[in-house]
Write a protein that holds these residues in place. Sequence first.
Motif, PDB file in Angstrom:
ATOM      1  N   UNK A 281       0.826  -1.208   0.000  1.00 35.99           N
ATOM      2  CA  UNK A 281       0.000   0.000   0.000  1.00 35.99           C
ATOM      3  C   UNK A 281       0.860   1.258   0.000  1.00 35.99           C
ATOM      4  N   UNK A 282       1.944   1.249   0.768  1.00 37.56           N
ATOM      5  CA  UNK A 282       2.824   2.430   0.807  1.00 37.56           C
ATOM      6  C   UNK A 282       3.503   2.656  -0.537  1.00 37.56           C
ATOM      7  N   UNK A 283       3.993   1.564  -1.136  1.00 37.83           N
ATOM      8  CA  UNK A 283       4.622   1.699  -2.452  1.00 37.83           C
ATOM      9  C   UNK A 283       3.601   2.158  -3.491  1.00 37.83           C
ATOM     10  N   UNK A 284       2.399   1.576  -3.424  1.00 35.65           N
ATOM     11  CA  UNK A 284       1.352   1.988  -4.356  1.00 35.65           C
ATOM     12  C   UNK A 284       0.952   3.434  -4.160  1.00 35.65           C
ATOM     13  N   UNK A 285       0.907   3.884  -2.891  1.00 35.42           N
ATOM     14  CA  UNK A 285       0.548   5.278  -2.618  1.00 35.42           C
ATOM     15  C   UNK A 285       1.604   6.230  -3.170  1.00 35.42           C
TER      16      UNK A 285
END
Length: 426
Positions: A281-285
């Motif tokens: 999720x952090x990488x996608x964000x």
Amino acid sequence: MRLSALARLVRLSLARERRGAFFSAFGVAMGVGALVFFVGLGLGVGRVIREKIFPTDASLVDVVPPAVSLGSLFGGGKLDTAMVERLSGLPGVEKVYRKMNVRVPAVSRYEGAFFGSRLRMGMEVLAVGVDPGLVSGDVQLGEFKDLGPDQPIPALISTRLLEIYNKTFAPARKLPQLSSQMLVGFGFPVEFNRSYVAQPAAGPTIPSQAQVVGASDRALLAGITIPLDTAIRLNRSANVDAETFTGVTLVAADPSEVPRLVSAVKEMGLEIDDQERRLAENAGAAVTLTTSALALLSILICVLAAVNIAHALSASVRARAKEIGVMQAVGASRSDVRNIVLAEAGVVGLLGGAIGTGVALGMALVINRVATRYLPDFPFKPDSFFSFPWPVVLGGVALGLFAALAGAYFPSRRAAAMDPARTLAG
């Protein structure tokens, strides 16, 4: 006004105003092309993160004991058989798969032929046992079950670990690159309760032979995944805890049930292992934020293109005032005049949007080919850095049309509002 007459008038007008039409279409193409390019890049990188680097299943919930447990004093914290039964009874849980780490260190010392090369290596090994149903679809050799103390241990390796080996370890050591099919049947020795760096348990060393039976996204990243019964047997042989589980994977009947299951699990005094999900999720964000910033810049270019179209059409309307007056005098209605100006802008916008989208697709193709040819192999290198679903492609063309029509709105109203008598009189 008939469509054929409208098309003829638009063609003649654009041919006369070629220079202005070219620059208007160029501005639209720049904005649309940049937007489609950056959106496609963001979608492509996001797909690699979701599918290769941090593959996650939305219906799975990984339950682990709390880092600090107060035990039965507050009604939870111990992940034993009774707790597993309570978890399996939660509403919305379809299946439950148990996990248990081999709670003693292990090493593998290999010396011999390795797919056409000679290999001599010793390394620490981590092992986790899982219920066979969790990985049954990835087993390519035999059955994933404990075969006994004198038989090879079926072992699954992580597909991500294999990717890292192929792209970094193998080239550095001049070893062959491997596929999961090549590894099936490969055996290597493992000594449990032995370590090069840690203190082993008080129990005996357990020499074993592991055999690779497949590769799985659900396998332990930095180690091997073995049958749960094998892990229990090894822990008992080493006189360590073989009763409590390291984790439990819950399979929700529907992904929408996951938030409620997470709340129920936490109320039972347990925790959720969502580290990989949070990393994804952090990488996608981060990718989404970067893509949004670049997309905003592209939309700004489209706005500027719309302003340019408005300016060009306003000048064109003023220059063609007498022509418009003549058309109105011979029977053209206000809507006919307005439609002519909007149609001119629509053609410019469609051409600009189509050209910009085509240029973005072409640039993506060139970048992919250059990356394939010149970039070194690295872990999780994708076949394509871009993803262009049809809504993105059609949306690019539609955005060009919308920007042009928005820019032509006020000039078209001004042209339609002209008084033919006053215009022709002077």
